[in-house]
Design an enzyme around this catalytic site. Structure first.
Site, mmCIF file in Angstrom:
data_model
loop_
_atom_site.group_PDB
_atom_site.id
_atom_site.type_symbol
_atom_site.label_atom_id
_atom_site.label_comp_id
_atom_site.label_asym_id
_atom_site.label_seq_id
_atom_site.Cartn_x
_atom_site.Cartn_y
_atom_site.Cartn_z
ATOM 1 N N LYS A 118 48.813 47.491 28.454
ATOM 2 C CA LYS A 118 47.838 47.719 29.517
ATOM 3 C C LYS A 118 47.505 49.035 29.348
ATOM 4 O O LYS A 118 48.166 49.828 29.714
ATOM 5 C CB LYS A 118 48.540 47.456 30.963
ATOM 6 C CG LYS A 118 48.071 46.134 31.686
ATOM 7 C CD LYS A 118 48.786 46.163 33.071
ATOM 8 C CE LYS A 118 48.361 44.882 33.699
ATOM 9 N NZ LYS A 118 48.826 44.970 35.191
HETATM 10 C C1 E4P Z 1 47.423 42.819 37.404
HETATM 11 O O1 E4P Z 1 47.844 43.013 36.113
HETATM 12 C C2 E4P Z 1 47.979 43.670 38.175
HETATM 13 O O2 E4P Z 1 49.269 43.898 37.961
HETATM 14 C C3 E4P Z 1 47.899 43.231 39.759
HETATM 15 O O3 E4P Z 1 47.196 42.048 39.767
HETATM 16 C C4 E4P Z 1 47.390 44.246 40.700
HETATM 17 O O4 E4P Z 1 47.481 43.512 41.983
HETATM 18 P P1 E4P Z 1 47.558 44.343 43.521
HETATM 19 O O5 E4P Z 1 46.077 44.734 43.681
HETATM 20 O O6 E4P Z 1 48.155 43.224 44.382
HETATM 21 O O7 E4P Z 1 48.374 45.275 43.185
#
Ligand code: E4P
Length: 214
Positions: free
Chosen positions: A83
């Site tokens: 990521k």
């Molecule tokens: C995606 O890869 C992220 O980890 C996640 O969906 C973030 O979600 P949030 O906005 O609930 O923290």
């Protein structure tokens, strides 16, 4: 449509696996921080638990640091993808990693032009954060729709992971658009299975069954 679970919690991953519908996992530093154990240790445990893709996020926000961390994280297991935040240095890192065969998930995407740039850079996945857009009264799902159209217009192979999902309707709308993947928190997985009429129906069938002569 593929279902990933958005968690670093091994018990939640196991329970989703038991349902037989789990295709992968996404994590981020906030999710790993909830586990209370070292970053790499948690990611290693998660990567071993599933056969599908597991996203592990870099902490650095500079090109050199991101590439170094990514190469190291990618060694954990061959199902790890990296990521990378959607910033200039991040896109440079994506190009380098993609040329080395390391898969990337470009994260913190909030509009379709950012997603276009990520695809041009060679991202394996793009993660538009729907819930965080909805939180600021912006239509998150419109971004998914636009990305889907733009990628189809030019034949980009970058897969769309609908992220920051907060409720079952997000999944329904993502599916109607035809998004490749939804990454879903465990509690939302549970919500999309349950329906009160199903529970009432079961109770009624069981009651009526008792009336059948034995
Ligand atoms: C995606 O890869 C992220 O980890 C996640 O969906 C973030 O979600 P949030 O906005 O609930 O923290």
């Amino acid at each position: 449509m593929k279902f990933f679970i958005d968690t670093a919690n091994i018990n939640e991953i196991r329970r989703a696996k038991e349902l037989g519908i789990l295709d992968g996992v996404t994590t981020n530093p906030s999710l790993v921080s909830k586990i209370g154990r070292p970053y790499r240790e948690v990611l290693t445990e998660v990567a071993k638990e599933v056969d599908g893709p597991v996203s592990a996020e870099v902490i650095s926000i500079e090109y050199d640091g991101m590439v170094k961390e990514a190469r190291d994280l990618a060694k954990i297991r061959d199902n790890i993808n990296i990521k990378i935040p959607l910033i200039e240095e991040g896109l440079r890192a994506v190009r380098t990693l993609s040329s080395e065969g390391i898969k990337t998930n470009v994260t913190l995407c909030f509009n379709s032009l950012q997603a276009l740039m990520a695809a041009k850079a060679g991202a394996t996945y793009i993660s538009p954060f729907i819930g965080r857009l909805d939180d600021i009264a912006s239509e998150g799902m419109e971004v998914v729709d636009e990305i889907s159209t733009i990628y189809a217009n030019y034949g980009f192979e970058t897969e769309i992971i609908v992220a920051s999902i907060r409720n079952p309707l997000h999944i329904k709308h993502a599916a109607l658009i035809g998004a490749d993947i939804a990454t879903i928190p465990f509690d939302v997985f549970q919500k999309i299975i349950k329906h009160p009429l199903t529970d009432i129906g079961i109770a009624r069938f069981l009651e009526d069954y008792k009336k059948i002569p034995k």
